[in-house]
Design an enzyme around this catalytic site. Structure first.
Site, PDB file in Angstrom:
ATOM      1  N   ASP A  54       0.924  -1.351  -0.075  1.00 59.78           N
ATOM      2  CA  ASP A  54      -0.065   0.011  -0.102  1.00 59.78           C
ATOM      3  C   ASP A  54       0.785   1.217  -0.092  1.00 59.78           C
ATOM      4  OD1 ASP A  54      -2.337  -1.507   0.030  1.00 59.78           O
ATOM      5  OD2 ASP A  54      -2.273  -1.545   2.370  1.00 59.78           O
ATOM      6  N   TYR A 112       7.365 -10.282   6.705  1.00 56.10           N
ATOM      7  CA  TYR A 112       7.276  -8.731   6.991  1.00 56.10           C
ATOM      8  C   TYR A 112       7.934  -8.374   8.374  1.00 56.10           C
ATOM      9  CZ  TYR A 112       3.683  -8.148   3.216  1.00 56.10           C
ATOM     10  OH  TYR A 112       3.066  -7.837   1.966  1.00 56.10           O
TER      11      TYR A 112
END
Length: 265
Positions: A54, A112
């Site tokens: 994003d 992540y």
């Protein structure tokens, strides 16, 4: 005929509206495809990413593939792309791969990290790269809450309601929180077979509430069972999130999945 190339890159997500091409701003995919169009004298070369990140999300090891319509060496492709794309993007590896390889469909797992500054004040040079959380967060409470997340679960409570997914089961192989020696920074690490929209950021937002004493440690068990986004914590800002590494199936697994999906070229 051309060849297929796997590219691995880092990028600072701050100046981009995300990885995927969008009409409302600059994207990583758009930058790469713009450069490739120039290199191929106007031909359309589509870049397939391992997944979308994003606006404001960074990458240390994002992976993509492309089919280059001509002859070019891997090193020359890497140098050309780096010279023609935004300086916030750096490709550090280009490999020729078999036509079976697909950057998204053949992902085995992703890792992540999420970075948090616990310092009283934050440098203006860090504000786009960490979440500033200057509170008395109890790392032990966070670490006690993490093990329940491991394994296969329905993570609907930790998925944005804006998702288009209808299936919410994912497997987490790793869920850790590490405090720096000086106690001023906290790093979350999550590794799994896939992640839902905003999943890591909602997990972090919820875990920080547990660390701050706003939720009980046992709340994670309840949230997994509730399958209700409204019950979980806030979505942590994009600035602290980094796609660190993408792992892939071996060749035999890739061929088998490609044949089953019908996208072998």
């Amino acid at each position: 005929m051309g060849k297929r190339y796997k590219i691995t890159m880092q990028y600072d997500g701050t100046p981009f509206v995300g990885f995927q091409v969008q009409p409302n701003g600059k994207t990583i995919q758009g930058e790469l495809q713009r450069a490739l169009s120039i290199m191929t004298k106007g031909q359309k070369v589509f870049v397939h990413g391992s997944g979308r990140t994003d606006a404001g999300v960074h990458a240390l090891g994002q992976v993509a593939h492309l089919d280059y319509p001509g002859e070019i060496r891997s090193e020359a492709l890497m140098k050309a792309l780096n010279s023609m794309t935004d300086d916030a993007i750096q490709i550090y590896q280009v490999e020729e791969v078999e036509k079976y390889f697909h950057a998204r469909f053949h992902v085995l797992k992703k890792r992540y990290i999420y970075r948090v500054s616990l310092a009283p004040f934050i440098s203006p040079f860090e504000r786009n790269y960490v979440l500033h959380h200057p509170y008395r967060t109890n790392i032990n409470r966070i670490q006690q809450a993490l093990p329940v997340l491991l394994g296969e679960h329905n993570f609907k409570s930790f998925c944005s309601t804006k998702t288009d997914k209808t299936e919410f089961d994912r497997i987490l192989y790793r869920a850790e929180a590490t405090l720096s020696e000086d106690g001023k920074s906290l790093t979350f690490t999550f590794e799994g077979n896939g992640f839902l929209y905003n999943m890591v950021r909602i997990l972090v937002g919820t875990l920080l509430q547990i660390g701050d004493g706003l939720r009980p440690v046992e709340n994670m068990v309840y949230l997994l069972e509730a399958q209700d986004r409204q019950q979980a914590g806030p979505t942590a800002p994009a600035c602290g999130l980094y796609l660190e590494h993408v792992s892939y199936m071996d060749l035999a697994q890739r061929i088998q999945k490609s044949e089953a999906a019908g996208f072998i070229e």
